[in-house]
Design an enzyme around this catalytic site. Structure first.
Site, mmCIF file in Angstrom:
data_model
loop_
_atom_site.group_PDB
_atom_site.id
_atom_site.type_symbol
_atom_site.label_atom_id
_atom_site.label_comp_id
_atom_site.label_asym_id
_atom_site.label_seq_id
_atom_site.Cartn_x
_atom_site.Cartn_y
_atom_site.Cartn_z
ATOM 1 N N ASN A 7 30.372 -18.328 45.673
ATOM 2 C CA ASN A 7 31.358 -17.738 44.764
ATOM 3 C C ASN A 7 32.685 -17.577 45.529
ATOM 4 O OD1 ASN A 7 32.953 -15.588 43.611
ATOM 5 N ND2 ASN A 7 31.222 -15.107 42.305
ATOM 6 N N HIS A 10 36.552 -14.113 45.644
ATOM 7 C CA HIS A 10 37.155 -13.175 46.593
ATOM 8 C C HIS A 10 38.372 -13.779 47.288
ATOM 9 C CE1 HIS A 10 33.629 -10.737 45.808
ATOM 10 N NE2 HIS A 10 32.943 -11.857 45.939
ATOM 11 N N HIS A 43 34.196 -16.702 38.540
ATOM 12 C CA HIS A 43 34.123 -15.824 37.370
ATOM 13 C C HIS A 43 35.537 -15.718 36.812
ATOM 14 C CE1 HIS A 43 32.886 -11.543 35.742
ATOM 15 N NE2 HIS A 43 33.383 -12.335 34.806
ATOM 16 N N ARG A 45 37.650 -13.929 34.617
ATOM 17 C CA ARG A 45 37.585 -12.650 33.896
ATOM 18 C C ARG A 45 38.665 -12.604 32.830
ATOM 19 N NH1 ARG A 45 34.514 -8.435 36.929
ATOM 20 N NH2 ARG A 45 35.293 -7.085 35.304
ATOM 21 N N ARG A 49 41.966 -11.152 36.878
ATOM 22 C CA ARG A 49 42.343 -10.393 38.075
ATOM 23 C C ARG A 49 42.207 -11.228 39.350
ATOM 24 N NH1 ARG A 49 37.484 -6.047 38.610
ATOM 25 N NH2 ARG A 49 38.171 -5.555 36.517
ATOM 26 N N GLU A 70 31.047 -18.283 35.603
ATOM 27 C CA GLU A 70 30.560 -16.975 35.138
ATOM 28 C C GLU A 70 31.560 -16.460 34.141
ATOM 29 O OE1 GLU A 70 30.221 -13.951 38.112
ATOM 30 O OE2 GLU A 70 28.843 -15.175 39.247
ATOM 31 N N THR A 101 31.042 -6.987 38.841
ATOM 32 C CA THR A 101 29.992 -6.869 37.834
ATOM 33 C C THR A 101 28.988 -5.810 38.276
ATOM 34 O OG1 THR A 101 30.269 -9.249 37.619
ATOM 35 C CG2 THR A 101 28.461 -8.260 36.397
ATOM 36 N N GLU A 151 19.758 -15.284 35.994
ATOM 37 C CA GLU A 151 20.134 -14.864 37.346
ATOM 38 C C GLU A 151 19.740 -13.406 37.441
ATOM 39 O OE1 GLU A 151 24.088 -15.780 38.829
ATOM 40 O OE2 GLU A 151 24.025 -13.979 40.091
ATOM 41 N N HIS A 191 24.261 -11.199 43.706
ATOM 42 C CA HIS A 191 25.046 -9.968 43.788
ATOM 43 C C HIS A 191 24.642 -9.155 45.011
ATOM 44 C CE1 HIS A 191 27.899 -7.014 42.559
ATOM 45 N NE2 HIS A 191 28.268 -7.806 41.578
#
Ligand code: PXP
Length: 241
Positions: A7, A10, A43, A45, A49, A70, A101, A151, A191
């Site tokens: 992922n 970040h 992801h 969103r 963000r 995602e 999340t 998941e 996660h």
């Protein structure tokens, strides 16, 4: 054998802190693939963000492994998924006020809703996954919805504040994996997984993918910061001499 899907949200979070151009999650995705990632996850969103629409469009063109998207189960994201056609869509809950999340989707009472939502996605050849807690009721509901993957949310396990709590959460996940496999569901985990808390899953059969972001990006800073500082110090030394 399970594979790693990285992922890169970040990286985008750091870029958005300055609203600038670097670090670029597209570059990070390429480096993750060079490092052996079997897929890249972003992801997108609702509040944009971190990952931006531009990132998703570029990743669709450049990712050479599998691109996973995602997203919340909204109309906007439905249209974006169909326009992008990633390898897999993973439906996640989304709250504006959350840092990340915070828990799995609640599928109870949403069966028809989500079956309809996923119908066009499946028809477009996109695999689907549902991000849920390791709760037998949720796993059963995922099966009824007809998603190929789930998941399992490993955040409660990763965030456990005592050894006892961690053991309890681990048991729930292991039981959830077995139950999902009995239902014929494919299982991913994600996660809060890091370089140590992933180890108890080593002997667990039936895990398809580990979805990991934060711990890898944190490690990248730790193992890469020394070189980044040396390079800047070298430039300063060179132009000052
Ligand atoms: N899976 C899902 C559904 C997530 O929302 C996240 C966080 O974006 C991850 C996996 C990766 O979690 P982490 O960044 O803690 O590794």
């Amino acid at each position: 054998m399970p594979v790693l899907v990285v992922n890169v949200d970040h990286v985008a979070t750091l870029r958005q802190a300055r609203m600038g151009r670097e670090p670029d999650p597209v570059t990070a995705a390429h480096l993750a693939e060079l490092g052996g990632a079997h897929g890249i996850i972003v992801h997108l969103r609702e509040d944009r963000r971190h990952i931006q629409d531009r990132d998703l469009a570029l990743l669709k063109q450049t990712v050479q492994t599998n691109l996973h998207l995602e997203m919340a189960a909204t109309n906007e994201m439905h249209a974006i998924a169909l326009a992008t056609v990633p390898h897999m869509v993973c439906l996640v809950p989304e709250k504006r006020e959350e840092l990340t999340t915070e828990g799995g989707l609640n599928l109870i009472g949403r069966g028809q809703d989500l079956r309809d939502y996923l119908a066009d996605i499946h028809a477009a050849g996109i695999a689907s996954s549902l991000f849920i807690d390791a709760d037998p009721e949720q796993i059963q509901a995922a099966k009824a919805i007809g998603s190929e993957y789930i998941e399992i949310h490993t955040g409660h396990y990763a965030d456990a504040s005592s050894r006892e709590e961690r053991k309890t959460e681990l048991k729930k996940i292991l039981h959830g994996i077995q139950l999902a496999r009995d239902f014929g569901l494919k299982v991913n985990l994600g996660h809060g997984l890091n370089y140590t808390n992933i180890l108890p899953f080593a002997q667990t059969p039936g895990i398809e993918e580990y979805s990991i972001g934060h711990s890898i990006m944190a490690r990248a800073i730790h193992v890469g910061l020394g070189q980044a500082v040396r390079e800047m110090a070298d430039i300063i030394r060179t132009f000052s001499s």
